[in-house]
Scaffold this motif. Structure first.
Motif, PDB file in Angstrom:
ATOM      1  N   ASP A 127      12.915 -80.848  -0.085  1.00 49.49           N
ATOM      2  CA  ASP A 127      12.945 -82.281  -0.348  1.00 49.49           C
ATOM      3  C   ASP A 127      13.610 -82.936   0.850  1.00 49.49           C
ATOM      4  O   ASP A 127      14.809 -82.757   1.093  1.00 49.49           O
ATOM      5  N   LEU A 128      12.841 -83.695   1.620  1.00 52.60           N
ATOM      6  CA  LEU A 128      13.331 -84.219   2.890  1.00 52.60           C
ATOM      7  C   LEU A 128      14.499 -85.184   2.720  1.00 52.60           C
ATOM      8  O   LEU A 128      15.421 -85.218   3.549  1.00 52.60           O
ATOM      9  N   LYS A 129      14.481 -85.969   1.673  1.00 57.69           N
ATOM     10  CA  LYS A 129      15.542 -86.958   1.480  1.00 57.69           C
ATOM     11  C   LYS A 129      16.879 -86.269   1.227  1.00 57.69           C
ATOM     12  O   LYS A 129      17.894 -86.645   1.822  1.00 57.69           O
ATOM     13  N   MET A 130      16.880 -85.250   0.359  1.00 62.30           N
ATOM     14  CA  MET A 130      18.130 -84.543   0.088  1.00 62.30           C
ATOM     15  C   MET A 130      18.542 -83.696   1.285  1.00 62.30           C
ATOM     16  O   MET A 130      19.724 -83.607   1.620  1.00 62.30           O
ATOM     17  N   TRP A 131      17.578 -83.095   1.941  1.00 61.19           N
ATOM     18  CA  TRP A 131      17.862 -82.297   3.131  1.00 61.19           C
ATOM     19  C   TRP A 131      18.548 -83.132   4.206  1.00 61.19           C
ATOM     20  O   TRP A 131      19.574 -82.735   4.761  1.00 61.19           O
ATOM     21  N   ALA A 132      18.004 -84.300   4.479  1.00 60.12           N
ATOM     22  CA  ALA A 132      18.569 -85.154   5.522  1.00 60.12           C
ATOM     23  C   ALA A 132      19.933 -85.705   5.129  1.00 60.12           C
ATOM     24  O   ALA A 132      20.786 -85.941   5.987  1.00 60.12           O
ATOM     25  N   GLU A 133      20.157 -85.907   3.852  1.00 62.93           N
ATOM     26  CA  GLU A 133      21.425 -86.476   3.394  1.00 62.93           C
ATOM     27  C   GLU A 133      22.582 -85.507   3.582  1.00 62.93           C
ATOM     28  O   GLU A 133      23.705 -85.921   3.873  1.00 62.93           O
ATOM     29  N   VAL A 134      22.308 -84.208   3.459  1.00 71.66           N
ATOM     30  CA  VAL A 134      23.369 -83.206   3.523  1.00 71.66           C
ATOM     31  C   VAL A 134      23.358 -82.433   4.845  1.00 71.66           C
ATOM     32  O   VAL A 134      24.402 -82.256   5.486  1.00 71.66           O
ATOM     33  N   ILE A 149      17.293 -93.133   6.523  1.00 68.47           N
ATOM     34  CA  ILE A 149      16.945 -92.172   7.567  1.00 68.47           C
ATOM     35  C   ILE A 149      17.784 -92.358   8.825  1.00 68.47           C
ATOM     36  O   ILE A 149      18.407 -91.413   9.325  1.00 68.47           O
ATOM     37  N   PHE A 150      17.803 -93.579   9.370  1.00 71.18           N
ATOM     38  CA  PHE A 150      18.563 -93.808  10.597  1.00 71.18           C
ATOM     39  C   PHE A 150      20.042 -93.517  10.376  1.00 71.18           C
ATOM     40  O   PHE A 150      20.720 -92.969  11.247  1.00 71.18           O
ATOM     41  N   TRP A 151      20.531 -93.876   9.218  1.00 71.79           N
ATOM     42  CA  TRP A 151      21.940 -93.656   8.918  1.00 71.79           C
ATOM     43  C   TRP A 151      22.256 -92.165   8.892  1.00 71.79           C
ATOM     44  O   TRP A 151      23.297 -91.732   9.390  1.00 71.79           O
ATOM     45  N   ASN A 152      21.366 -91.351   8.323  1.00 69.55           N
ATOM     46  CA  ASN A 152      21.596 -89.911   8.279  1.00 69.55           C
ATOM     47  C   ASN A 152      21.416 -89.243   9.630  1.00 69.55           C
ATOM     48  O   ASN A 152      22.175 -88.343   9.991  1.00 69.55           O
TER      49      ASN A 152
END
Length: 472
Positions: free
Chosen positions: A225-232, A298-301
């Motif tokens: 899951d790209l959103k969770m992956w990028a967040e962590v 996205i940019f924030w992560n």
């Protein structure tokens, strides 16, 4: 508290305890999954954010690295053009997206994606997603094993001389530029992918606004899951290794690591380890359940968090320790404040997530280090809403509606306090963060008022304080 104020004791077992969304709740969810009104000042506001924030990141870095942490500015009207020329020269010479930065930053991105794909983890079911017909998604929570693999790989590369960790802080500007390019590229790329595959939702019809807010909710590559992956995996890995890099640089140049830099290593490790060991709690959050994956996230992560949260590390890595040395009692107070805030933040997040899991019939929770006492509320009280969801009113969440926000902000403030009054720039994190938290609070409460109606009013009566009990 029992039946008082509409509260009921939560059962400890039984299928009847599982939340079911009512038909009225489904209608409200459908309403919330439509574009209603513009946020962040609309198209012009988000355009200003998308252009202004990268400029601000460059400016603050330049002030820290080249001007002793002072907020420099043109000395006269005639100096405006020369001043801008000096700023551009710093970016051109010391923050160019060179091949080295592309290799290091992109290498980390692909390495983290590879680990997320192959490493063993804990399978966690997410909340029912309205746009998916209330189906749930499964998440392979392997951030912890991926973190250990990353730390082991980094240690091996450092001690063999293949990649010295000191190089990260030395190439801060170059890496930041590449991170920004990644942030913009992925944001626009995900917008076009969502439109091309017909997975866009909650669209406004304005191109730049929809790129900023995002078009897709749950983008995935295979099992990731790209959103969770990028967040962590992206922001906190970089934040942690920037702190470690600063410590390595101090050790190489001074022969020791200052208590201030050690504090930042501990603080950043607290954060990345908490995100990794409690990753199964993330699918229960508003970020995963509702926020789309656009520039705002996205940019924030990819760039914002890693290159604007650790300005204290940047300052300490380039300045003599005498500029930020404290007394022993001050260090004790600083470390104690961090640890206390972390305890509240960690347990508050776990309490809410475990409660949400229980509403799905999940009663066995993952055991990872460290499991802090009080991370699960026993026999919690809640308000049963007409929508079908339940609002937790015990544990830390009986004291305020956002106890995690308060603790999170206190931690961010200590990241500035660690350099005292040497420069105001490291306090940017806490100043910006409190603005984000207050704004986000308003967004959350507005949606909850729509979603839960009178039940939300009852909840606010039971838990009247937004942040700090008896104050606000």
């Amino acid at each position: 508290m029992g039946e008082n104020n509409g509260l009921r004791q939560r059962k400890t077992s039984g299928k009847s305890d599982v939340v079911t969304i009512s038909e009225e709740g489904k209608k409200l969810d459908q309403k919330l999954d439509q574009h209603g009104s513009y946020e962040f000042g609309g198209p012009l506001g988000v355009l200003a954010i998308m252009t202004g924030f990268p400029v601000l990141m460059y400016y603050l870095w330049i002030c820290l690295w080249f001007y002793d942490g002072k907020l420099v500015h043109p000395t006269s009207i005639d100096d405006i053009q020369p001043f801008l020329g000096r700023m551009w020269a710093h970016i051109r010479e010391d923050a160019s997206p060179n091949m080295y930065a592309w290799k290091v930053y992109s290498g980390n991105i692909f390495f983290q994606l590879f680990l997320a794909w192959i490493m063993p983890g804990f399978m966690q079911e997410g909340l029912p997603v309205p746009s998916l017909g209330y189906k749930t998604l499964m998440y392979n929570c392997n951030a912890l094993t991926s973190l250990y693999a990353t730390m082991g790989t980094a240690a091996l590369l450092h001690y063999t001389g293949t990649f010295r960790l000191t190089e990260i802080i030395d190439n801060y500007g170059h890496l930041m530029s590449v991170a920004m390019i990644w942030g913009f590229g992925v944001s626009f790329g995900m917008y076009f992918v969502a439109v091309a595959t017909g997975t866009q939702m909650r669209m406004s019809g304005n191109f730049i606004y929809d790129v900023f807010m995002g078009a897709s909710l749950n983008p995935r590559i295979g099992p990731v899951d790209l959103k969770m992956w990028a967040e962590v995996r992206i922001p906190w890995v970089i934040v942690f290794f920037l702190a470690v890099s600063g410590a390595c640089k101090q050790y190489d140049t001074l022969g020791y690591v200052t208590p201030n830099m050690a504090f930042m290593c501990l603080a950043t490790w607290f954060y990345i380890n908490a995100c990794a060991k409690g990753e199964e709690c993330i699918p229960q959050t508003w970020d995963m359940y509702h926020e789309k994956w656009g520039f705002m996230v996205i940019f924030w992560n990819f760039a914002g968090v890693p290159f604007s949260y650790v300005y204290s590390v940047v300052y300490m890595a380039s300045h003599d320790p005498s500029k930020y040395k404290f007394s022993t009692p001050t260090y004790i107070a600083l470390y104690a404040t961090l640890c206390t805030a972390y305890f509240i933040w960690d347990t508050a997040m776990a309490q809410k997530s475990h409660f949400k899991m229980q509403t799905q019939g999940i009663y066995t929770f993952r055991k990872t280090f460290p499991q802090l006492p009080g991370n699960t509320v026993q026999n919690p009280t809640y308000i049963q809403t007409v929508h079908g969801n339940r609002l937790l009113t015990s544990g830390w969440w009986g004291w305020s509606r956002k106890p995690n926000y308060v603790a999170d902000w206190v931690m961010s403030f200590t990241w500035g306090l660690v350099i005292g009054t040497a420069t105001p720039i490291p306090y940017f994190y806490s100043v910006f963060f409190i603005t984000v938290l207050v704004h986000r609070c308003g967004r959350d409460f507005e949606r909850c008022a729509i979603k839960y109606g009178k039940d939300w009013e009852r909840y606010c009566e039971v838990v009247p304080y937004k942040f700090i009990p008896y104050i606000y």
